[in-house]
Design a protein around this motif. Structure first.
Motif, PDB file in Angstrom:
ATOM      1  N   MET A  66       6.970  46.264 -61.071  1.00 35.75           N
ATOM      2  CA  MET A  66       6.127  46.263 -62.245  1.00 35.75           C
ATOM      3  C   MET A  66       4.671  46.098 -61.828  1.00 35.75           C
ATOM      4  O   MET A  66       4.358  45.321 -60.934  1.00 35.75           O
ATOM      5  N   LYS A  67       3.781  46.829 -62.481  1.00 38.60           N
ATOM      6  CA  LYS A  67       2.355  46.722 -62.181  1.00 38.60           C
ATOM      7  C   LYS A  67       1.826  45.357 -62.587  1.00 38.60           C
ATOM      8  O   LYS A  67       2.343  44.720 -63.497  1.00 38.60           O
ATOM      9  N   THR A  68       0.760  44.941 -61.911  1.00 40.65           N
ATOM     10  CA  THR A  68       0.119  43.671 -62.251  1.00 40.65           C
ATOM     11  C   THR A  68      -1.327  43.928 -62.656  1.00 40.65           C
ATOM     12  O   THR A  68      -1.891  44.992 -62.398  1.00 40.65           O
ATOM     13  N   VAL A  69      -1.900  42.922 -63.290  1.00 40.88           N
ATOM     14  CA  VAL A  69      -3.285  42.991 -63.734  1.00 40.88           C
ATOM     15  C   VAL A  69      -3.957  41.664 -63.367  1.00 40.88           C
ATOM     16  O   VAL A  69      -3.330  40.603 -63.427  1.00 40.88           O
ATOM     17  N   ALA A  70      -5.218  41.729 -62.965  1.00 37.48           N
ATOM     18  CA  ALA A  70      -5.977  40.523 -62.634  1.00 37.48           C
ATOM     19  C   ALA A  70      -6.381  39.817 -63.921  1.00 37.48           C
ATOM     20  O   ALA A  70      -6.805  40.454 -64.883  1.00 37.48           O
ATOM     21  N   VAL A  71      -6.234  38.491 -63.925  1.00 38.24           N
ATOM     22  CA  VAL A  71      -6.598  37.684 -65.083  1.00 38.24           C
ATOM     23  C   VAL A  71      -7.557  36.595 -64.635  1.00 38.24           C
ATOM     24  O   VAL A  71      -7.333  35.928 -63.627  1.00 38.24           O
ATOM     25  N   SER A  72      -8.612  36.422 -65.425  1.00 37.61           N
ATOM     26  CA  SER A  72      -9.594  35.383 -65.156  1.00 37.61           C
ATOM     27  C   SER A  72      -9.847  34.612 -66.451  1.00 37.61           C
ATOM     28  O   SER A  72     -10.165  35.210 -67.468  1.00 37.61           O
ATOM     29  N   ILE A  73      -9.659  33.290 -66.398  1.00 39.31           N
ATOM     30  CA  ILE A  73      -9.950  32.433 -67.551  1.00 39.31           C
ATOM     31  C   ILE A  73     -11.121  31.553 -67.160  1.00 39.31           C
ATOM     32  O   ILE A  73     -11.054  30.814 -66.169  1.00 39.31           O
ATOM     33  N   VAL A  74     -12.198  31.646 -67.946  1.00 41.11           N
ATOM     34  CA  VAL A  74     -13.439  30.954 -67.608  1.00 41.11           C
ATOM     35  C   VAL A  74     -13.927  30.138 -68.803  1.00 41.11           C
ATOM     36  O   VAL A  74     -13.859  30.595 -69.947  1.00 41.11           O
ATOM     37  N   THR A  75     -14.441  28.938 -68.515  1.00 50.19           N
ATOM     38  CA  THR A  75     -15.061  28.077 -69.520  1.00 50.19           C
ATOM     39  C   THR A  75     -16.502  27.805 -69.092  1.00 50.19           C
ATOM     40  O   THR A  75     -16.880  28.145 -67.963  1.00 50.19           O
ATOM     41  N   PRO A  76     -17.298  27.168 -69.946  1.00 50.48           N
ATOM     42  CA  PRO A  76     -18.660  26.802 -69.519  1.00 50.48           C
ATOM     43  C   PRO A  76     -18.679  25.893 -68.294  1.00 50.48           C
ATOM     44  O   PRO A  76     -19.654  25.849 -67.564  1.00 50.48           O
ATOM     45  N   ASP A  77     -17.578  25.172 -68.057  1.00 51.72           N
ATOM     46  CA  ASP A  77     -17.487  24.289 -66.890  1.00 51.72           C
ATOM     47  C   ASP A  77     -17.066  25.012 -65.627  1.00 51.72           C
ATOM     48  O   ASP A  77     -17.026  24.418 -64.557  1.00 51.72           O
ATOM     49  N   GLY A  78     -16.695  26.286 -65.746  1.00 48.95           N
ATOM     50  CA  GLY A  78     -16.303  27.058 -64.578  1.00 48.95           C
ATOM     51  C   GLY A  78     -14.953  27.723 -64.752  1.00 48.95           C
ATOM     52  O   GLY A  78     -14.324  27.636 -65.809  1.00 48.95           O
ATOM     53  N   PRO A  79     -14.473  28.389 -63.698  1.00 46.02           N
ATOM     54  CA  PRO A  79     -13.194  29.092 -63.781  1.00 46.02           C
ATOM     55  C   PRO A  79     -12.018  28.117 -63.882  1.00 46.02           C
ATOM     56  O   PRO A  79     -12.017  27.063 -63.256  1.00 46.02           O
ATOM     57  N   VAL A  80     -11.028  28.486 -64.671  1.00 47.49           N
ATOM     58  CA  VAL A  80      -9.819  27.689 -64.840  1.00 47.49           C
ATOM     59  C   VAL A  80      -8.650  28.354 -64.124  1.00 47.49           C
ATOM     60  O   VAL A  80      -7.796  27.684 -63.558  1.00 47.49           O
ATOM     61  N   CYS A  81      -8.644  29.688 -64.137  1.00 44.76           N
ATOM     62  CA  CYS A  81      -7.512  30.409 -63.565  1.00 44.76           C
ATOM     63  C   CYS A  81      -7.952  31.799 -63.122  1.00 44.76           C
ATOM     64  O   CYS A  81      -8.667  32.487 -63.843  1.00 44.76           O
ATOM     65  N   ASP A  82      -7.538  32.190 -61.937  1.00 44.32           N
ATOM     66  CA  ASP A  82      -7.711  33.553 -61.422  1.00 44.32           C
ATOM     67  C   ASP A  82      -6.383  33.927 -60.784  1.00 44.32           C
ATOM     68  O   ASP A  82      -5.964  33.296 -59.820  1.00 44.32           O
ATOM     69  N   SER A  83      -5.713  34.932 -61.352  1.00 48.05           N
ATOM     70  CA  SER A  83      -4.425  35.322 -60.772  1.00 48.05           C
ATOM     71  C   SER A  83      -4.063  36.753 -61.127  1.00 48.05           C
ATOM     72  O   SER A  83      -4.758  37.411 -61.894  1.00 48.05           O
ATOM     73  N   GLU A  84      -2.989  37.210 -60.530  1.00 49.34           N
ATOM     74  CA  GLU A  84      -2.417  38.531 -60.813  1.00 49.34           C
ATOM     75  C   GLU A  84      -1.127  38.287 -61.589  1.00 49.34           C
ATOM     76  O   GLU A  84      -0.267  37.535 -61.137  1.00 49.34           O
ATOM     77  N   VAL A  85      -1.003  38.917 -62.760  1.00 49.65           N
ATOM     78  CA  VAL A  85       0.184  38.721 -63.596  1.00 49.65           C
ATOM     79  C   VAL A  85       0.713  40.066 -64.073  1.00 49.65           C
ATOM     80  O   VAL A  85       0.011  41.079 -64.032  1.00 49.65           O
ATOM     81  N   SER A  86       1.939  40.055 -64.549  1.00 48.80           N
ATOM     82  CA  SER A  86       2.513  41.291 -65.079  1.00 48.80           C
ATOM     83  C   SER A  86       2.216  41.456 -66.565  1.00 48.80           C
ATOM     84  O   SER A  86       2.183  42.571 -67.070  1.00 48.80           O
ATOM     85  N   MET A  87       1.978  40.328 -67.279  1.00 49.04           N
ATOM     86  CA  MET A  87       1.690  40.397 -68.714  1.00 49.04           C
ATOM     87  C   MET A  87       0.940  39.159 -69.166  1.00 49.04           C
ATOM     88  O   MET A  87       1.176  38.062 -68.659  1.00 49.04           O
ATOM     89  N   VAL A  88       0.036  39.359 -70.121  1.00 50.53           N
ATOM     90  CA  VAL A  88      -0.685  38.261 -70.757  1.00 50.53           C
ATOM     91  C   VAL A  88      -0.381  38.310 -72.242  1.00 50.53           C
ATOM     92  O   VAL A  88      -0.463  39.368 -72.867  1.00 50.53           O
ATOM     93  N   VAL A  89      -0.019  37.155 -72.803  1.00 56.60           N
ATOM     94  CA  VAL A  89       0.210  37.044 -74.243  1.00 56.60           C
ATOM     95  C   VAL A  89      -0.780  36.003 -74.762  1.00 56.60           C
ATOM     96  O   VAL A  89      -0.836  34.882 -74.257  1.00 56.60           O
ATOM     97  N   ALA A  90      -1.581  36.394 -75.764  1.00 55.42           N
ATOM     98  CA  ALA A  90      -2.598  35.502 -76.311  1.00 55.42           C
ATOM     99  C   ALA A  90      -2.596  35.573 -77.829  1.00 55.42           C
ATOM    100  O   ALA A  90      -2.215  36.592 -78.417  1.00 55.42           O
ATOM    101  N   LYS A  91      -3.035  34.489 -78.458  1.00 56.86           N
ATOM    102  CA  LYS A  91      -3.110  34.426 -79.915  1.00 56.86           C
ATOM    103  C   LYS A  91      -4.544  34.755 -80.339  1.00 56.86           C
ATOM    104  O   LYS A  91      -5.463  33.977 -80.104  1.00 56.86           O
ATOM    105  N   THR A  92      -4.720  35.933 -80.941  1.00 54.52           N
ATOM    106  CA  THR A  92      -6.039  36.304 -81.458  1.00 54.52           C
ATOM    107  C   THR A  92      -6.135  35.846 -82.913  1.00 54.52           C
ATOM    108  O   THR A  92      -5.137  35.419 -83.503  1.00 54.52           O
ATOM    109  N   THR A  93      -7.316  35.958 -83.484  1.00 50.05           N
ATOM    110  CA  THR A  93      -7.491  35.550 -84.878  1.00 50.05           C
ATOM    111  C   THR A  93      -6.741  36.452 -85.846  1.00 50.05           C
ATOM    112  O   THR A  93      -6.524  36.081 -86.995  1.00 50.05           O
TER     113      THR A  93
END
Length: 135
Positions: free
Chosen positions: A1-28
């Motif tokens: 399965m293909k992967t995609v790079a994911v980066s989660i960043v806050t004003p305090d800096g990066p929280v997570c940098d990884s390669e994943v197969s899927m991201v599930v998020a709750k939008t508005t």
């Protein structure tokens, strides 16, 4: 399965940098699942959990307090005011925040404090649920 790079960043800096197969998020406007090669888009995030599904089948949870998700075919960027990986969440602090927020909601001194307390309660409950895996 293909992967995609994911980066989660806050004003305090990066929280997570990884390669994943899927991201599930709750939008508005609802939950979104994103795979590698997804069409570009930007969406506002609601207070909730971001699920990072690994190629080996494991899932990592991250509590976010809103923000935005930017999706490109080869990279997903999440910009959030705050974000915590499930195992790094201080549950005791979150439970104390729940008690404070519930106390403020019961007092209802003015409308602004009520809304702030309600958001604080949602953020604290989200952190507890993400830590416990109850999402």
């Amino acid at each position: 399965m293909k992967t995609v790079a994911v980066s989660i960043v806050t004003p305090d800096g990066p929280v997570c940098d990884s390669e994943v197969s899927m991201v599930v998020a709750k939008t508005t406007s609802g939950e979104i699942g994103v795979l590698a090669g997804h069409i570009p888009m930007v969406a506002p995030l609601a207070i909730g959990a971001v699920k990072l599904k690994q190629a080996n089948g494991s899932t990592e949870l991250v509590a976010v307090s809103g923000g935005f998700i930017e999706i490109r075919p080869d990279k997903i960027s999440i910009l959030a005011p705050s974000a915590e990986i499930a195992e790094n969440i201080d549950v005791k602090r979150a439970k104390e925040a729940v008690k404070r927020a519930e106390g403020r909601i019961q007092n209802k001194q003015d409308d602004i404090d009520f809304k702030r307390a309600e958001l604080s309660l949602k953020r604290a409950l989200n952190r507890i649920n993400v830590h416990e895996g109850n999402i």
